[in-house]
Structure formats: C-alpha cells, structure tokens
Design a protein around this motif. Structure first.
Motif, short mmCIF file in Angstrom:
data_model
loop_
_atom_site.label_atom_id
_atom_site.label_comp_id
_atom_site.label_asym_id
_atom_site.label_seq_id
_atom_site.Cartn_x
_atom_site.Cartn_y
_atom_site.Cartn_z
N ALA A 39 0.82 -1.33 -0.12
CA ALA A 39 0.11 -0.03 0.05
C ALA A 39 0.63 1.25 0.03
CB ALA A 39 -0.94 0.01 1.16
N ARG A 40 -0.13 2.21 -0.04
CA ARG A 40 0.65 3.62 -0.16
C ARG A 40 1.12 3.99 1.38
NH1 ARG A 40 -2.69 7.62 -1.92
NH2 ARG A 40 -4.28 6.14 -1.25
N ALA A 41 1.81 5.06 1.39
CA ALA A 41 1.80 6.05 2.75
C ALA A 41 0.64 6.79 3.07
CB ALA A 41 3.15 6.60 2.76
N GLY A 51 -0.23 2.27 7.05
CA GLY A 51 0.03 3.49 6.26
C GLY A 51 1.47 4.17 6.58
#
Lengths: 334, 334, 334, 334
Positions: free
Chosen positions: A9-11, A204
C-alpha cells in the motif's frame, strides 16, 4: 485492483506530511526533537512508562525484541506459522546469535496456554537442551485472528510462572486494537507483554515501525544492538516523525478501522462456507477452485494463492471502496 | 548555523519528490518498478555490469559488503581510524559473525600499500591466526582526504596478489568523485574494488544508501543477509526512487560539489597553519584554542570538538552560502 | 633436546595414573564422581567458594570466561600480545558472538593500570562504540613475566571502579604461583579476579584445563555454553581425575617449580645482556645472532626463532636436567 | 549393572595403551607423528582419499561438519529426533552461526527420501526463507536402527539433485557397519556422504571422535573453525593415537560387534511384543509397566525411562556377558 498485501500500500498523507515537516536541519541519529518525543508519546498511549525506539522493519523489530528476551543458548516458543519462523530468513536466529524457535500448534496461528505449556514441558531441564526463555505471539495473527485481552493475559500468566519473556509481534497490532475496541494497554503490559513490535508500515507508514519496551531497562542493550545491526539511521527524525504523526488524532486507529471494514465487507461476501478462518482483522482466507481464482483475476483482482484451493486477500488503510465493492460482488458471483 | 555533520542535513528536493512520486501501490520489498531499475542505472553509471541493492544505512552497507568478502574466521585490514572500526558498534563483527579488524596507520586515515602489506605480513600463515581476507578503505577518508585512482589501483593490485577482497566505504564517495573529476569507474572496479558502499544520505538522500557489487555474484548471498539483518524494507520503492532521482541529471555530483566548494571556502579562510589535514572533500579539521572555539560558538556556529585544540567542521549539500561566508569571516577574524 | 614449547611435553605420571584410576563405568558427561568433586577441591585450594569446570583447552577456557563477562556488543581490554588476541584464531570473538578486543601496551606483555585506564577512556560513552566490559590479563605473561598480587589488585580495583569483569588467563598460573610463593587466592579473587583459566596441560596434564569462577553464579550460563561449544565430553571423568590428581600433594606446584628452576638455570647462563625479558617463569627470550642460533641447533637443541635475532626457549615440568645443563653450557659458550 | 549409556562405558585397552605409547615429547597441536598419520589411515579404511581430523566430542564433530556444509542463512534437514536437534544445546546453530534445522518425520528416527523431499519442497525459493543447504542423518539412528547402503544412496541421490550437502552423524557408525557387514565406503562416500562424524567414544575410545571429509577441500576452513571453537588440543597426539589404535586390527569393529551382540541377546529376551523398535545396533527400547521397570531396578539393573511405559537399554563394547545374561533372564521373567 491489488489485494496482495498491506505492504504494497501507499503511505498515508499524515506520514508524508510528517516527513516534509521533519525536513529541517537537526541532530543526527536519534538525538533530534522528534526521536526524543517518542518515549513520551508512547508512554501516554499505553498509560505506563515505556521506552520506544523507531526501527525500519518489523523483522528487525521482532529480532531485537527477541534478542532482548532470550540468550543465544535459549529457546523461543512460537506458533509453527509465525512470521518469525517462516518469513524472516532467520533474522531471530541472527540477532539472538542462534537461539532456537520451538514450534507449537493452534488454529488460525493462535497459541493457547495449553499448547505453550506442553511445548515448554517438552524440554528437559538439563544442559543438553536449549531452555525456553521467551514466548512470542502475533496479534492480529498471520491468519487474521485476534487474541483478546483475556487470552493474552492467560499467556502472560503462564510466562510469569515459567519465567519467560513475552513478546508481541504487532505488525497488525492496530488492526487488533481496532477490532477489539480495547485500550492498547489491555493487549500489552496489562496482559504481561514485555516488548511490542508496533507495526506502522502495513498501516500507512512509509518506512518505520516502533519497538515498545514495557520494561524500559530492556531498551538499554537494545540501543547498542540496533546500532550494531546497522539500524540506527542517520536521519532518524524522518522515522520518528511518521510515528508521532500517526499517533496524533489516532490516525493509526482510523487507518486500521478502514482496513478492517474493507475486510469485513469481503468476508460477508464470501460467507461462512468459503471462509477458512474467521475474519477479525484485515486478512481474508477463502476457499476457491482454480477456475474461481482465474475468474476473479480475469476481472482484474490480484491476490496470493495461499495453498491448493486457497486464496489470501488483504485489505489496507487505503483500499479503494469501489474496488472492495467490486471484489465483494465478484466473490458473491462465483 | 550548524556545521556538525552532513548527517544532520536535510534531504534534497529531488529525493523528496521521488518519494512522492513513488507513493503508489506497487509490489512489496524489492519487487517494485524502482527497485528493479537499480541494477541498470548503476551499471550505466559505472560502465560495467553491477548488482545494486538499496540499504538504509552506511553501517549496514559496510557490514554486508564485508560479510560478502570475509569469512567469520578471517580478518579485515583497515585504518585504525576507519568508521568500521570506531563508529559502528561492531556491526562488521556482527554481520561477519566475528571477523577481526586488523588496524593499520597512515596520515589522514589513508592507507598506503606498504602499510597494508606490512599488516598482512604480520599474520602467520597458520590456524592460530585469523587470515587476512579483505581490505577496506574509505574514500573520501574520515579526515576528508581522497584516494586518487592511482592510489586506489595500487591497493587493488596488492589485493589481487594476496587474494584479498577489496571494499570501499563510500559514505562520501560523491565528494571524492566531485573533487577528482574522474569517472566513478576509475575509483572503483578499474582500480580493483569489489564492493562499494555508495553513500547517499550524507549527500542529500533521506533514508537510503546503495551497495554496489562489481562482482555481481557476490550479491546473491547478500540478498539473504540483507533480509536476515532486517534490512529488506516492505516498501523498498521509496528507497530505490531516491537513488534513481539522485543519479538523474547528476544530482549526486551537484550536491557533492556544493559541499566541497563550501569546505574549500572554509579551508581558505583557515589557512595552512590552522589546517590539520588538507581539505579535499567536505570536512575541515582545524586547530583552535578553547578561546577561539568559544568565540566561534558565541557567533552562533556549532561544530564538534575533535580533540584537545581541534575542531571538525562539516559542510553539506545544502550549506547556506551566507552561513559559510560568515563562518569563513569568523575564522579569519580569530 | 627440544625447548619448543611446554605444550609438547609429556603428561606427568600422576595424570596418567588418574586416567587409569578413572577407567571405570560411571555416569556420563560431568555427572561422575570425579567431576562432582571439582568444585570442592578448587574451593579448598582457593579458600573461597568457587564453581569449577573442566575444559579441554585453554582457548576454550579463555573464550568461555570472556563470554561470561562480556556481551556481544562489548569490548575486552587486553594486551596487544595477549594469547587471546594473537593465538586463538578469534575464539574469543566466536564465543562472545563478536565482542571486540581493545589492545593496550606494556613491556613484557604486562598491562599497568594507567594503560588500562587510558584504553578504557579512549572509548566514547555512546552507542556508536562498543563499551568496555572486561579486562583480561595473562599470568605468567606471554613473555614469562609475573604479575604480583599487588599489581593484580591494582588492576582489580580499576575493574571494580569501572564495572569491568576481570579475567585471568592462567595457562601458566602454576608457574606464577610457584615463582611468587603466594597463596593462589592472592593472585585471584583477593585481587579482584572473577574468572580464572587455570592451566594444567602445559604443566603436565594430558587433556584438561580448569575454569574457576570466583563468582559461582557466572558458571550457570557457562554450563550451557560449554555444551553448546561441543566441550561437554561424554567421559568427563578422565578430565576431572587429572585435575584432582594434580591438586593432590601439590603436584601442580611441584611441576611448575621444576619448569621454573630449569628456566632460571638457562637465564643465568644467558646473562643480563642476552635476556630480552626478565625470566620469572618458564620462558626465556634471548638475543642470538643467526650464527649463534645455528650453533645451538647444531648441538641438537630445538627452539623457536621469535623474531629477527631472537629465540624463545621454553622449559617444562619434565625438562631433562642433563639437557638443561647442556643447553646452559652451550649458551655460555656462544 | 548399568545399561544407561555407552557414553558411561570404560575406554578399551587398546585406547589406553595408545595413550601410554603417545606419552613422549612431540610437536604440539596436530603436528605430531600420530596426527599426521590420520589422513592416510582413514583413506585406507574408506578406500578413497579423505581428510581426517580428531575432535573431542561428537557434538563438535557434528557441528563442524554442518558448518562446512551450510551457510548461516541456510537450513539443515534432519529428523525431529536427531541428536543435533534434541541433545546438543544448539551447537549446530552456534557453529553455523544461526542456521535453522528443519525437522522431518519417520519411524525409528529414520528419514526416507520422500520425507526429505517434502521437507525441502516446503521451503519457498525466496529470500524470506532459509534455503535448504544440507541433509543430516544418523546411522545407527537414535533409536538403534540402521540405514542400509541402498537407503543411504537413495538419500545421496536426492542430495545431489537438490544441491544439498550430506552429513552422517556416525556416533554409532561402527555399530551400523558391524551390523550390515558392508564396507565403510558403502555407507559413506559411495552413497553420497560428504562428511562423517565417526564415533569412537561410545565404542571404547577415551576422549576422541574423528571427522572424516570425503571432499577433502571441505577440511580446510574446518581446521580454522576447529581452532576457533577451542578444539585444537595442545597435545593432540593422545587423541590421534586412540583412533589409530582402534583402527588397527579392526578393534573398532570388534568392539561394535560385542555391543551389538549383547543388544541382540536382550532383544531376543524381550520379544517382538515388548520391542518398540527393531534392534539393529546396541540400543533396545522396550515397553515396560512401572512395576516391571521397578522389578528390573530392584534386581540391580539401571537404565533410562524413555517415556511413559518405555525404557531404553544400551549395551556397550564392554558389557559384561554375565550381566547381559542376567538382564535377559530378568526381562524374560517379567
């Protein structure tokens, strides 16, 4: 539409903003303003005095925690499917200088006190065998189940009786807390946990996890081991800032709730017959035939084949609701 | 106005932009698009086929490099003041599983072939002594001097004759290349270097260095050691992206030139009598009385006391020209 | 007529008789009657409660002792010429999991408190450097000198002040005690020694040394490390029996006195000009030209060339008086 | 009348005589006349060129062998009940610097190719898991069964296919050879074995085992590891002499045959119903009720309780025929 891993996933925006905010000249290593706030911020979150160290990976966090609890000639009790056993290329053995992992069983990668007790009892009390020194559990587990505060405390009692250190691999600790709605303390020190690998990356963060020592004196030697492991980043403030930003306003819980909610939607779509494990966090393990798996992939959904006839779906803080709904529909349509 | 350390500097805009650019869903660990471009980008820069691995710290880079070159029962020749000996808390010993560092001497933390030869010759060829397996040098050195291509090649010849691996700690490799105006190849594989710890953090990176293997087969076991050391970040793309961005348009050289130029200005201000070492990169070591040091600090300049009557000033990619000019003037005014 | 090494000597009759005596069916490992008597016998000899473990080599004894005193991220202070540094192929690094040896200087391989204090003070108190955890000295030293009780106690005081463990490599402890005529306690626990590697092999033993812990609790983890190092012999009684037999009737002192006396005769023959070090135990280091060395060898005497123009002669418990006299005469005749 | 362990037995007369014979001044460590004969004597016995090293314990032999075959980040396949897993306090982990033992199953502590293949196949080929590097089996096994040459060769074929090193723990290798009546080569290099831990202590030796490398180049680094492990005894000739004496006139086979024959007598007395495993070497595992065990002990027989309702009897080279007959009668009388 990828449901491979929360690692992919993205940050989250708060983590990225914190990095930008930390982009100022400050003291190197962990002498900066952000790093020096970590102990306080984590002590507040947990309601007790802790020592907290940023660390770049969960594997390093787990291994440093275990090295703090187990001598080279000791043994660590864990589940046969624990991440420390099957996914860390022997990092625990490396950091402990050769301790042995003793493997127990239990559904959904959960260990019950009986299993741990039996495992410990299987070791003769003589110098020919490595003596149990620590117990390590994962919450949420590798199969997406949670230990309740009561279940954790029962293991903590056993650790205290047997003189075992107690480590919690919390790569998905946020998901467990979000699920249970309890205080972070209830799943940790109040239940006997000595050290927590508090995961941020899957939830995250961009590049940091946090080691939380509920017995702060254990952190002392760990500071040397962290440096010795090449894990004392020169510009540590960028790591500390991410953690602080995700604690602020409970971003960590918000992110975990989003991931859990997405998983719940998928679990409901799958239904009891298809689910291999109860879905209590952000991982869904389902039974699918090869044709069904192919059908899902044909619709653009990516995921791991976990075993013959099994698939693993993982949701994350930023799972796109539309993609989740589409996948839920696709599963229902199988 | 801080002249403590290039570790304390900010990240350069290109590195930050690269992180933002990499903030997309992609494969975890080093399976992403950025990580997969590293080998090619570094091969192009060096003009030969290399294997390149991102790694979070220079200490980890150095230790992994040494572990690739030296068995646990071997010895590593290095300077008495080498970073691997005095500033890494035994990380080389940790990653090599107990190799020994054999310490040589030379002005400005530089080793000459004679010193290395004498050090190697001091070891008896029997099982009671750890046999030399590798040489490690630092360029630019810990005292801000550079090895020329010819000096490096002379050491490389000696390594080949004696069967030693040859490691270059390039925490400030960019500063050396910028100073010498040579090809990166001239300071590395053409001169016999097997593995380079290519520094980015001190030169404007946020959280990554790069291990470059000029014998790519050495990288194979290193991939396991990196994971085992807890250094395989889940979201490796944020690291790879920084490196690629700093290679693009020679940002790495631009940054190093700026740091070197600032150092040159300070060196000129200090003058030959005050300089302890020639200033060939971005570190300036000067003689100052306690009163002089206090006078500089009173004007707002921060720096390390290096020894009695000695101060270390370090410039960086983002040293403020006005601050550098002010410090130069203050030094002249002493 | 060999004066190479006391390691090359025979086993004394008492040791051989003890082995024959122990050749009965008994419990394996260290559960037998002889092994169980070791603690008591050594406690009596030293006049205090100790824990004593047989161990096959001095290298293993030293390394286990150091592992009991120094963590993997710690440093051990010792002389540059110490056996643990130059003759054990990194066994201390192996058993301590990578501790670093910090090397000090002093004539005749002796360390004075000033040298040790300076060495300790050279280490910054931060996580970038391995912190001193132990001091190791050798008595008699590698050059045949002895530390007096007072000299040892001065080092012991320094260890206590600085929180350092204190190890004595006593490969030739018997020779030191014999020379000084003091109580074994005076050179050990009364002077602050925590662990002694008590040498028997060079002094007429066949296959055993003894680790003596003056802080008996340190022996607990060592029992595991001994097993883990592959040093828990199945038939340990043959080792324990040798030690007990050499303690009986002070055979160990008788043997050491014989070796020392032979050395003294050679030292007198050599004279002050030729002696490189005072002869206080059973090693003689003399200046000889290549022609002189050849002349001695032509007469049938074997010994080590120690350096250019230097020879090492070692006497042992069973040095043949006639051979010693002949060598003494040959030296006088040079 | 003790049937606890062959480790508790006496040394055979030939071993003791060899020690007396070796009690002369000779070169230290392994430079003596006896040690230098080992390679030749073992090469002759096995009918191929080998490198042979004396070593004080089976645990050290096994661990050094495994360190020669498996890197720190590799895995060793072995039986769940293997001595290296359950009785060596992690010595393999220590000497390999943290390799992992992967545990397989099979009756009587024997591994079949299918079990080994399945175990190897359970490991994913990626850096997150320690890759299989070696297989270790024990012959005779921990439960007294033997692998035939054909069974061994089938495993050897699998090792060659998968690129695994192949180690044989031969603590009771003599018993296996004696039982099978085959050539030592048939159970070792002809069947693909790379390194053998050749046991002598359980079979009448006093203090030595022998490491036999069928790929002699593997011995080179092992010589350093042996020293580094503190296992290069100063007076190695006493160990080499025992081995040579037990090879002479096939004393090793004579001893093993005596132990096996005694075991066979006890097995016949026990009968098929009482035997837990076939008796093919010198260990007998029988079912006994607590009352029966007590009855045997009341008659003066000592042995291990192996599990609830199970007893282990071990015969040795010097088992007293009268005692064996008495025990056989007592078992029959239960």
């Amino acid at each position: 539409m990828r449901f491979f891993s929360d690692n992919a996933a993205r940050a989250c925006p708060e983590a990225l903003a914190a990095i930008a905010e930390a982009d100022r000249l400050d003291t190197a290593y962990d002498g900066d303003a952000w790093s020096r706030r970590l102990d306080g911020a984590m002590s507040e979150l947990f309601g007790t005095e802790v020592a907290a160290l940023w660390i770049a990976t969960g594997t390093a966090a787990n291994s440093l925690a275990l090295a703090a609890l187990c001598p080279p000639h000791g043994a660590i009790l864990c589940h046969r499917d624990a991440h420390i056993q099957v996914d860390e290329c022997g990092a625990p053995e490396f950091y402990t200088h050769g301790a042995k992992l003793l493997l127990g069983d239990g559904a959904g990668a959960k260990l019950a006190p009986e299993a741990v007790g039996a495992l410990a009892a299987s070791i003769r009390d003589d110098v020919h065998q490595m003596q149990p020194a620590a117990l390590s559990i994962t919450n949420a587990t590798e199969y997406g189940l949670v230990y309740t505060p009561e279940e954790t405390a029962a293991l903590g009692d056993l650790c205290r009786e047997r003189g075992l250190g107690f480590h919690l691999d919390g790569a998905r600790f946020a998901n467990a807390v979000a699920r249970l709605g309890c205080a972070p303390a209830d799943l940790t020190w109040r239940a006997g946990i000595d050290v927590l690998s508090f995961g941020f990356v899957k939830n995250g963060g961009l590049s940091t996890e946090c080691l939380v020592f509920f017995r702060p004196e254990l952190a002392e030697a760990t500071r040397y081991r962290r440096k010795r492991g090449g894990h004392l980043l020169s510009k540590g403030r960028y790591l500390a800032a991410q953690i602080l930003a995700m604690l602020d306003n409970n971003v960590w819980l918000r992110n975990a709730r989003a991931a859990n909610a997405a998983a719940t939607r998928l679990a409901e779509a799958a239904g009891a017959d298809r689910l291999i494990h109860p879905v209590e966090a952000n991982e869904i393990f389902i039974r699918v035939t090869p044709d069904e798996a192919a059908a899902l992939r044909a619709k653009g959904f990516d995921f791991y084949d976990w075993g013959p006839g099994e698939a693993r779906l993982v949701t994350s803080w930023d799972s796109d609701p539309a993609a989740v709904d589409a996948l839920a529909a696709a599963i229902r349509a199988l």
